[in-house]
Design a protein around this motif. Structure first.
Motif, PDB file in Angstrom:
ATOM      1  N   UNK A  42       0.837  -1.211   0.000  1.00 52.41           N
ATOM      2  CA  UNK A  42       0.000   0.000   0.000  1.00 52.41           C
ATOM      3  C   UNK A  42       0.864   1.249   0.000  1.00 52.41           C
ATOM      4  N   UNK A  43       1.989   1.159   0.724  1.00 43.97           N
ATOM      5  CA  UNK A  43       2.868   2.324   0.788  1.00 43.97           C
ATOM      6  C   UNK A  43       3.538   2.575  -0.557  1.00 43.97           C
ATOM      7  N   UNK A  44       3.682   1.489  -1.342  1.00 45.91           N
ATOM      8  CA  UNK A  44       4.390   1.623  -2.606  1.00 45.91           C
ATOM      9  C   UNK A  44       3.525   2.118  -3.753  1.00 45.91           C
ATOM     10  N   UNK A  45       2.265   2.287  -3.483  1.00 54.36           N
ATOM     11  CA  UNK A  45       1.401   2.772  -4.581  1.00 54.36           C
ATOM     12  C   UNK A  45       1.864   4.182  -4.949  1.00 54.36           C
ATOM     13  N   UNK A  46       2.172   4.428  -6.213  1.00 53.33           N
ATOM     14  CA  UNK A  46       2.655   5.759  -6.599  1.00 53.33           C
ATOM     15  C   UNK A  46       1.586   6.816  -6.367  1.00 53.33           C
ATOM     16  N   UNK A  47       2.034   8.003  -6.093  1.00 56.06           N
ATOM     17  CA  UNK A  47       1.123   9.095  -5.777  1.00 56.06           C
ATOM     18  C   UNK A  47       0.120   9.352  -6.893  1.00 56.06           C
ATOM     19  N   UNK A  48       0.643   9.245  -8.176  1.00 58.44           N
ATOM     20  CA  UNK A  48      -0.287   9.546  -9.276  1.00 58.44           C
ATOM     21  C   UNK A  48      -1.437   8.553  -9.342  1.00 58.44           C
ATOM     22  N   UNK A  49      -1.125   7.286  -8.923  1.00 61.43           N
ATOM     23  CA  UNK A  49      -2.192   6.263  -8.894  1.00 61.43           C
ATOM     24  C   UNK A  49      -3.266   6.647  -7.887  1.00 61.43           C
ATOM     25  N   UNK A  50      -2.800   7.075  -6.731  1.00 59.55           N
ATOM     26  CA  UNK A  50      -3.770   7.457  -5.688  1.00 59.55           C
ATOM     27  C   UNK A  50      -4.597   8.634  -6.181  1.00 59.55           C
ATOM     28  N   UNK A  51      -3.920   9.575  -6.811  1.00 59.71           N
ATOM     29  CA  UNK A  51      -4.638  10.743  -7.329  1.00 59.71           C
ATOM     30  C   UNK A  51      -5.668  10.322  -8.362  1.00 59.71           C
ATOM     31  N   UNK A  52      -5.264   9.348  -9.173  1.00 55.27           N
ATOM     32  CA  UNK A  52      -6.176   8.872 -10.220  1.00 55.27           C
ATOM     33  C   UNK A  52      -7.432   8.262  -9.584  1.00 55.27           C
ATOM     34  N   UNK A  53      -7.181   7.445  -8.589  1.00 48.77           N
ATOM     35  CA  UNK A  53      -8.322   6.810  -7.910  1.00 48.77           C
ATOM     36  C   UNK A  53      -9.206   7.882  -7.278  1.00 48.77           C
ATOM     37  N   UNK A  54      -8.570   8.839  -6.617  1.00 41.09           N
ATOM     38  CA  UNK A  54      -9.323   9.927  -5.994  1.00 41.09           C
ATOM     39  C   UNK A  54     -10.182  10.646  -7.020  1.00 41.09           C
ATOM     40  N   UNK A  55      -9.568  10.931  -8.159  1.00 38.02           N
ATOM     41  CA  UNK A  55     -10.269  11.635  -9.226  1.00 38.02           C
ATOM     42  C   UNK A  55     -11.482  10.835  -9.685  1.00 38.02           C
ATOM     43  N   UNK A  56     -11.246   9.525  -9.874  1.00 41.41           N
ATOM     44  CA  UNK A  56     -12.341   8.647 -10.321  1.00 41.41           C
ATOM     45  C   UNK A  56     -13.460   8.630  -9.295  1.00 41.41           C
ATOM     46  N   UNK A  57     -13.087   8.579  -8.020  1.00 45.86           N
ATOM     47  CA  UNK A  57     -14.095   8.546  -6.965  1.00 45.86           C
ATOM     48  C   UNK A  57     -14.910   9.840  -6.951  1.00 45.86           C
ATOM     49  N   UNK A  58     -14.204  10.950  -7.035  1.00 44.77           N
ATOM     50  CA  UNK A  58     -14.890  12.242  -7.037  1.00 44.77           C
ATOM     51  C   UNK A  58     -15.894  12.323  -8.178  1.00 44.77           C
TER      52      UNK A  58
END
Lengths: 505, 596
Positions: A481-497
């Motif tokens: 989980x810690x290794x997930x790149x920041x852009x991936x998290x941002x992408x998921x966040x964007x999709x969720x929003x």
């Protein structure tokens, strides 16, 4: 003015007792003079008629001697009769007789007479008695609280007015309407097979259950549960005190105590009722609790129910905890409070954020400031420590170092219920004072045998292997989980929003 | 309409003796503490774990009668249970001084809340429970809001709502937690809780945790409730004088220590008049009251819509565990969002859920038989029979007709241990309750009747109670003020019910010649049995335990005739009632099976 007390009885107690004190002093000064009076007056020959001889000779110590009364009456009658005769039956003779009678009475009641207070004082320790009574009254008055008239009360409401007020009163609705998007829609799980569940008809990996060691619902456990249901029925139909104690409960308690290395163990029938019953059993209004700000609902409820002074310390901040402990100690010193029970309550692993409590440092602190420690190990039992005894073992503490260790059977044990271990004194006290234990039906027997089954599995070498695997899995998941790149998290966040916005539209 | 039975107070001499007893016990305890040199185990610098008075009470007073409580059993809590033997080791610490042995004693169970007899394995329920265990497991290890909701939970909630006549329901894994976790979600600051004096500890702790103001009204006294309500509404919140946000009345269907049913119909009138909310705790009344077992509402003929929150447990009548809240859909939705027990606690075990579902189906008659309804009827018959016999015995029994809970007043606290031990030695498991659960002078024994008891069992229990009551002098000469049982208000056949009750009085007077010949022979046999057993009875009194276990064995071996059960052992006809009753009259109810 109804209800207000006034009038001559409203006097300050201290004023009254002061006045009485003065009276007592006067008495003490005046009494010896009276006491000496009879000696001076005993020589005065005011006796007349023959009857008075007995009055003088009678030196008996009885104060209200019957003879004295008889003498009194007799001498008055004799004086009257004598006077009557002396005056030849005329009114004047009666007058003389009357005066003599008065004289006779004066002999008895006047100074030196038997019914004079001085006689009483002299002969019967009367002095001490009277002063004693006065002193008692003074003591009583001093002990009274000063009377304060109550504040003026208003005219009570009439029946009609109350009815009117009752009619006007409008209650709020029982509950506010829950908005549609705030409602809890739980997924319906129709199957739990190993690590998968079927949720709302879809097979999915189960990352929700607290089945840490995968000991719940094993074929062995199901077999044990089925057999127990056949033998004992489902429910226990009674609290532990009233024939609700079943041998399987005693067995589980024994096994738990053995597993945790403590004197004794106690089981509750539900997890949220466990710690919320334990805290009020050990703390009341006079006591002090320190709880971590991230502690869960059961601890909060327990703290509320105990009515103790609750201090919330910052999450895992030992400096803050020490600050509170020093503050409590200083306060107690300043106000000269008697020694009270002081308890620190923490969770082994916090359910809300997954952090561990630094129990080693906490142990030093609690020993230094003489606190007792309650560790809620719902999440850490079976997870931490070499033998799976939880956070206490993980931090290298002995089981006896922590006073109360409690937890839920709904996690690693794969059953339902709660448990608590400690010394005999700690556990036995709960059997009478733990309200969730005393006033609730006991744990269904099949849940007790199921828990016994997983406890048995945990103490086997295979159980230790499971724990090791669990720790390994947790570490690798954390890493991933810690290794997930920041852009991936941002992408998921964007999709969720985006999805949320769509739902709103 | 049963009126409140009024103030219960012990005879003067008894209260005097009780106070003397307590003084003596305290004095002896104090002497022992002084000369034995008891020192607590508290570490230096720490305040003692228990308050000194509490500690003293537990060590020196309670430990004397400790063996009367927490007796372990080794069987299902059915009509008969196996009580494990214990010996007292007499430690001065008062801890861990009872050693449990392997040996056990088969006793009649008049203590479990097994009202409808679902405690033991049942031919209909148990297979379904086992099947559910196979499918859904023992525990989901998760809260209801996470992964703890199974189809069984959904079904249970629907079924419960339908059973009590409400829109929706929510279930929790423990009855105590239902109250203590739901009340804080419903009530809060600025709200007023008006609670019955004798409400259960779970309601008390829930009310305390909620932060609402709590006022108490006298037990079951509707006039007092109304007075409290009126003044509270008129005065508003204390100091602030603002009107209350919400006011809720908390009552129980049957009070577990009193056996009394609350006057629900009158409370509902008051509730409607002032527009307050009503919370009804049916822990003991669901399944037990009402012709169809639907609880207090059915018993009193109250529309469930008039009760805002209906709470109950599955522990008692349904022989499972857990609790429910039934109310409108809005309330349940709110609780799902805000009750911590729904969000954080482990979900109810699927097997326990299935047990309730099956038991409810049975009561509803969904299994295609009338077994469930027979159980309810059997329970009422048993309870009323037992209550009538206890009253006839001259005992002071609290509670109402149809209520399966009947406290028998002992009053004198010194008799607690005597009653409990004598009963156990005669193979009867009965609960005794004393201070601090009740007030000091209102010590009582409590009987809980079950549909699983046969008339034979009840007569055995009665004979033991009569025996023990004689020895302990428990007949205080109170005449019962309880009116004859009222017909069910909602019962269309109420006329019939009255008739059958009317004949109750005459049961004792049935002459032998009025009975069918075979029953006469049976009765005569009993009579002979009794005569020949007089010597043995004396021996039994000295060695009660052995002889009593002998009885049990003989009853197991079928030496004693089972006259009361027809076929499946459930429904009873009036004839067998009458017969058994006349038996118990003839034999003085004592030692019927003494020498068998």
């Amino acid at each position: 003015m109804k209800g207000q007390r006034s009038g001559p009885w409203v006097v300050d107690a201290s004023a009254t007792s002061g006045a009485l004190l003065v009276l007592l002093m006067l008495w003490a000064v005046a009494a010896p003079a009276h006491a000496s009076a009879p000696a001076a007056e005993s020589a005065t020959p005011t006796r007349s008629m023959g009857t008075d001889s007995s009055t003088q000779t009678d030196e008996s110590e009885d104060y209200f001697h019957w003879q004295t009364v008889k003498d009194l009456v007799g001498s008055v009658v004799a004086a009257a009769v004598g006077g009557w005769r002396e005056g030849n039956g005329g009114w004047r003779g009666l007058e003389v007789g009357f005066i003599r009678g008065v004289q006779e009475i004066w002999v008895i009641f006047g100074p030196g007479g038997k019914l004079h207070p001085a006689y009483f004082l002299e002969h019967f320790h009367g002095h001490i008695m009277v002063e004693g009574v006065l002193l008692l009254i003074i003591a009583y008055l001093f002990l009274q609280s000063t009377f304060k008239p109550k504040p003026h009360r208003e005219e009570p409401l009439t029946d009609k007015e109350i009815t009117q007020l009752c009619k006007e009163w409008q209650p709020e609705p029982l509950v506010p309407q829950v908005p549609e998007d705030d409602k809890v829609h739980s997924r319906i799980i129709s199957s739990y097979e190993d690590k998968y569940v079927v949720a709302d008809g879809k097979r999915a990996l189960n990352l929700l259950s607290h089945n840490f060691l995968n000991l719940a619902n094993t074929p062995e456990m199901l077999a044990v549960a089925s057999t127990t249901v056949q033998k004992y029925g489902v429910g226990s139909c009674g609290p532990r005190g009233f024939y609700g104690t079943i041998d399987v409960h005693l067995k589980l308690e024994e096994e738990l105590a053995q597993f945790m290395g403590t004197d004794e163990a106690i089981i509750y029938s539900y997890d949220i009722a466990t710690v919320s019953s334990i805290i009020p059993a050990f703390a009341n209004r006079k006591d002090v609790l320190i709880i971590d700000e991230c502690c869960g609902y059961p601890i909060q409820q327990g703290a509320t129910l105990s009515r103790a002074a609750v201090h919330v310390c910052k999450h895992n901040d030992m400096a803050d905890m020490e600050r509170i402990m020093i503050m409590v100690e200083e306060e107690a010193k300043k106000e000269k409070r008697p020694l009270n029970r002081r308890i620190v309550i923490v969770e082994g692993i916090y359910a809300s954020n997954g952090n561990l409590s630094p129990l080693d440092k906490m142990y030093e602190l609690k020993e230094k400031y003489k606190y007792r420690l309650v560790v809620e190990e719902s999440m850490s039992f079976g997870v931490l420590g070499e033998n799976g005894r939880g956070a206490v073992e993980h931090w290298g503490l002995k089981p006896s170092d922590v006073e109360v260790v409690c937890g839920s059977m709904g996690n690693a044990l794969g059953s339902v219920g709660g448990w608590c271990v400690g010394t005999t004194e700690i556990v036995e006290h709960q059997r009478l004072s733990g309200s969730g234990y005393c006033f609730s039906a006991s744990l269904p027997p099949y849940l007790a045998t199921s828990a016994s089954q997983s406890l048995c599995a945990m103490s086997q070498p295979e159980g230790k292997a499971r724990m090791a695997q669990l720790r390994k899995n947790a570490a690798s998941m954390r890493k991933m989980l810690a290794n997930i790149p920041d852009e991936d998290i941002k992408m998921v966040e964007h999709a969720l929003n985006k999805a949320v916005q769509q739902v709103i539209q | 309409m049963a009126e409140p039975t009024g103030e219960v107070s012990p005879p003067f001499i008894t209260s005097l003796m009780s106070f003397m007893l307590f003084s003596l016990v305290f004095l002896l305890g104090w002497i022992r503490d002084t000369f034995e040199g008891y020192k607590g185990t508290t570490r230096k610098g720490y305040a003692p774990l228990r308050e000194p008075q509490e500690d003293f009470y537990q060590r020196r007073v309670f430990s004397r009668i400790k063996d009367c409580y927490n007796r372990p059993i080794a069987s299902a809590p059915d009509a008969w249970i196996d009580v494990l033997d214990r010996t007292n080791l007499c430690h001065s610490s008062g801890f861990k001084d009872l050693k449990v042995h392997e040996t056990k004693q088969h006793c009649l169970n008049l203590s479990s809340y097994n009202y409808l007899g679902f405690a033991a394995a049942d031919a209909y329920c148990t297979p379904q429970v086992q099947a559910t265990t196979q499918n859904l497991g023992v525990s989901s290890c998760s809260s209801r809001s996470d992964a703890g909701t199974t189809p069984a939970h959904e079904e249970l909630e629907k079924q419960t709502a339908a059973f009590v006549g409400k829109e929706a329901a929510i279930t929790f894994g423990m009855g105590y937690a239902t109250n203590s976790a739901v009340i804080p979600a419903l009530m809060g600051k600025g709200c007023l809780i008006i609670s019955d004096q004798l409400n259960h500890a779970s309601i008390v702790s829930g009310a305390r945790a909620s932060g609402a103001k709590v006022k108490v009204f006298r037990h079951n006294d509707v006039e007092h409730l109304e007075r409290v309500l009126r003044t509270s509404i008129a005065e508003g919140q204390p100091r602030m004088n603002r009107p209350w946000k919400k006011i809720m009345i908390f009552v129980e269907g049957i009070y577990s220590m009193e056996g009394e049913a609350c006057c629900l119909s009158r409370i509902v009138e008051v509730k409607k008049k002032y527009g307050v909310y009503l919370y009804l705790d049916e822990a003991h009344s669901i399944g037990a009251l009402g012709k169809r077992g639907r609880g207090a509402c059915e018993h009193w003929g109250v529309d469930p819509a008039d009760v805002d929150i209906m709470m109950g447990t599955f522990t008692k009548s349904f022989g499972s565990c857990g609790g429910y809240i039934a109310s409108s859909k809005a309330v349940i939705d709110y609780l799902r969002r805000h009750s911590p027990a729904h969000l954080y606690a482990t979900a109810m075990s699927p097997a326990a859920v299935q047990q309730v579902i099956s038991a409810m189906r049975l009561i509803n008659g969904e299994d295609g038989t009338t077994r469930g309804q027979d159980k309810v009827k059997q329970l009422h018959d048993n309870a009323n029979y037992f209550r009538r016999q206890l009253i006839n015995m001259g005992l002071h029994v609290l509670g109402d007709w149809d209520s399966p809970v009947m406290p028998i007043m002992i009053y004198h606290p010194g008799k607690i241990a005597a009653v409990s031990r004598l009963c156990l030695s005669r193979c009867l498991a009965m609960v005794v309750v004393g201070f601090p659960a009740t007030s000091l002078l209102l010590t009582r024994a409590r009987v809980c009747i079950s549909a699983a008891h046969s008339r034979d069992d009840l007569d055995y229990g009665l004979s033991v109670i009569r025996d023990v009551a004689d020895m302990c002098m428990m007949q205080y000469g109170f005449s019962s003020t309880l009116p004859p049982p009222a017909p069910h208000p909602t019962d269309p056949e109420s006329v019939l019910a009255v008739d059958s009750w009317g004949s109750y009085k005459d049961w004792g007077n049935i002459a032998l010649q009025d009975l069918p010949p075979q029953q006469v022979a049976l009765a005569a046999g009993h009579q002979r049995e009794k005569e020949t057993s007089k010597k043995e009875e004396r021996a039994r009194q000295s060695k009660g335990k052995e002889a009593a276990s002998l009885n049990t064995r003989s009853r197991k071996n079928g030496i004693l005739p089972d006259v009361n059960c027809n076929g499946n052992g459930h429904a009873l006809d009036v004839d067998s009632h009458a017969l058994m009753s006349s038996f118990s009259k003839m034999n003085g109810g004592l030692g019927i099976r003494a020498g068998a």
